[in-house]
Design a protein around this motif. Structure first.
Motif, short mmCIF file in Angstrom:
data_model
loop_
_atom_site.label_atom_id
_atom_site.label_comp_id
_atom_site.label_asym_id
_atom_site.label_seq_id
_atom_site.Cartn_x
_atom_site.Cartn_y
_atom_site.Cartn_z
N UNK A 137 -1.49 0.71 1.64
CA UNK A 137 -1.39 -0.53 2.29
C UNK A 137 -0.47 -1.39 1.12
N UNK A 138 -0.71 -1.17 0.02
CA UNK A 138 -0.26 -1.81 -1.20
C UNK A 138 1.20 -1.33 -1.55
N UNK A 139 1.43 -0.14 -1.30
CA UNK A 139 2.65 0.31 -1.31
C UNK A 139 3.75 -0.29 -0.22
N UNK A 140 2.88 0.06 0.93
CA UNK A 140 3.77 -0.71 2.15
C UNK A 140 4.30 -2.21 1.94
N UNK B 142 0.42 1.97 -11.80
CA UNK B 142 0.05 0.23 -11.59
C UNK B 142 -0.55 0.16 -10.22
N UNK B 143 0.32 0.57 -9.10
CA UNK B 143 -0.13 0.42 -7.72
C UNK B 143 -1.60 0.77 -7.60
N UNK B 144 -2.08 1.93 -8.15
CA UNK B 144 -3.28 2.21 -7.63
C UNK B 144 -4.38 1.20 -8.24
N UNK B 145 -3.99 0.51 -9.56
CA UNK B 145 -5.02 -0.25 -10.09
C UNK B 145 -4.78 -1.61 -9.27
N UNK B 146 -3.84 -2.01 -8.94
CA UNK B 146 -3.63 -3.25 -8.22
C UNK B 146 -4.44 -3.13 -6.86
N UNK B 147 -4.15 -1.96 -5.98
CA UNK B 147 -4.95 -1.68 -4.92
C UNK B 147 -6.30 -1.64 -4.93
N UNK C 61 -2.69 -13.19 -6.01
CA UNK C 61 -1.51 -13.24 -5.60
C UNK C 61 -1.38 -12.67 -3.94
N UNK C 62 -0.80 -13.66 -2.90
CA UNK C 62 -0.89 -13.39 -1.58
C UNK C 62 0.07 -11.91 -1.41
N UNK C 63 -0.62 -11.12 -0.61
CA UNK C 63 0.19 -9.58 -0.71
C UNK C 63 1.58 -9.77 -0.19
#
Ligand SMILES: [Zn+2]
Ligand SMILES: [Zn+2]
Length: 261
Positions: free
Chosen positions: A242-245, A228-233, A196-198
């Protein structure tokens, strides 16, 4: 982690959490989770959701009736959804959609209910929170027929493949990834999370369900969206900051939630 995360979908109003709200909000803060959105499940629960979002500035709500609730409460019409959506903390209509996994038989009522939500969302110009399970083709068709692309929204707790993700993205929808992405055998979801586009990606817990690894099987809560964010990043090969932002920006752009303080 300096940028705070949003749990874009949870059910903090459920009885599982009664009396533990302050503790859970503290846990969010301690884990860098700044905000959470509570999705609607029945009309009868809306007052409990409203009480929470009125009490805590960093909680938002969506108004809707879940496709799995067949005989548990009142059937929503457009007017009632539109009225609930005038609450200043209601930023979306949902959750709504189709679920052919939990319920079988003639589900025309589910499709009618879904259409009602899309029409209400278009009327009050708020995005939709879509629940779809084993019903992707009908979900996309009804969204197209009812002009769901006019308001957009998010396919929450996404469990479909890249083909469905592409069609949802083409309709202007975001894709939200839940804790299932941390399960070792969830290869399809891991693939979608990287695809999925960021600028179209969100993360969520769907608490109290679907606690991520290493809490699998336990009670889920919004602070755990961090895992969840850790794994997606990790899957995307980017820093979790960067993922959180990106996902936090996406949330506020999509839902236009006023207070980001
Ligand atoms: Zn759902
Ligand atoms: Zn939900």
């Amino acid at each position: 982690m300096s940028e705070r995360l949003v749990d874009s979908h949870c059910h903090l109003d459920f009885p599982d959490f009664n009396g533990r709200e302050v503790e859970l909000l503290d846990a969010m803060q301690a884990n860098g989770v700044g905000w959470a959105l509570i999705a609607g499940v029945t009309l009868e629960r809306f007052p409990a959701v409203a009480t929470l979002v009125e009490r805590f500035s960093n909680l938002f709500a969506a108004a809707g009736v879940h496709p799995d609730t067949e005989e548990e409460g009142a059937e929503p019409d457009e007017d009632v959804l539109i009225r609930l959506a005038t609450h200043p903390k209601v930023v979306a209509i949902g959750e709504t959609g189709l679920d052919y996994y939990r319920l079988k038989g003639d589900l025309e009522w589910q499709r009618d209910r879904f259409r009602t939500h899309i029409r209400a969302a278009r009327h009050c110009r708020k995005p939709l929170i879509i629940h779809t399970r084993e019903a992707a083709a009908d979900t996309l068709t009804i969204l197209e027929e009812e002009g769901g692309d006019v308001v957009g929204g998010v396919f929450h707790c996404f469990t479909e493949g890249i083909d469905v993700a592409e069609r949802a993205l083409a309709l202007g929808f975001h894709i939200s990834i839940s804790g299932i992405v941390t399960f070792r055998n969830a290869l399809q979801i891991k693939e979608v999370a990287a695809f999925v586009p960021l600028d179209r990606l969100l993360v969520e817990t769907d608490a109290p369900y679907l606690a991520p690894v290493p809490f699998r099987g336990k009670l889920n809560h919004p602070a755990l969206v961090r895992h969840v964010a850790d794994e997606v990043a990790r899957l995307r090969g980017i820093d979790v900051d960067a993922l959180a932002q990106a996902t936090t920006d996406n949330f506020f752009n999509l839902f236009g939630a006023a207070s980001r303080a």
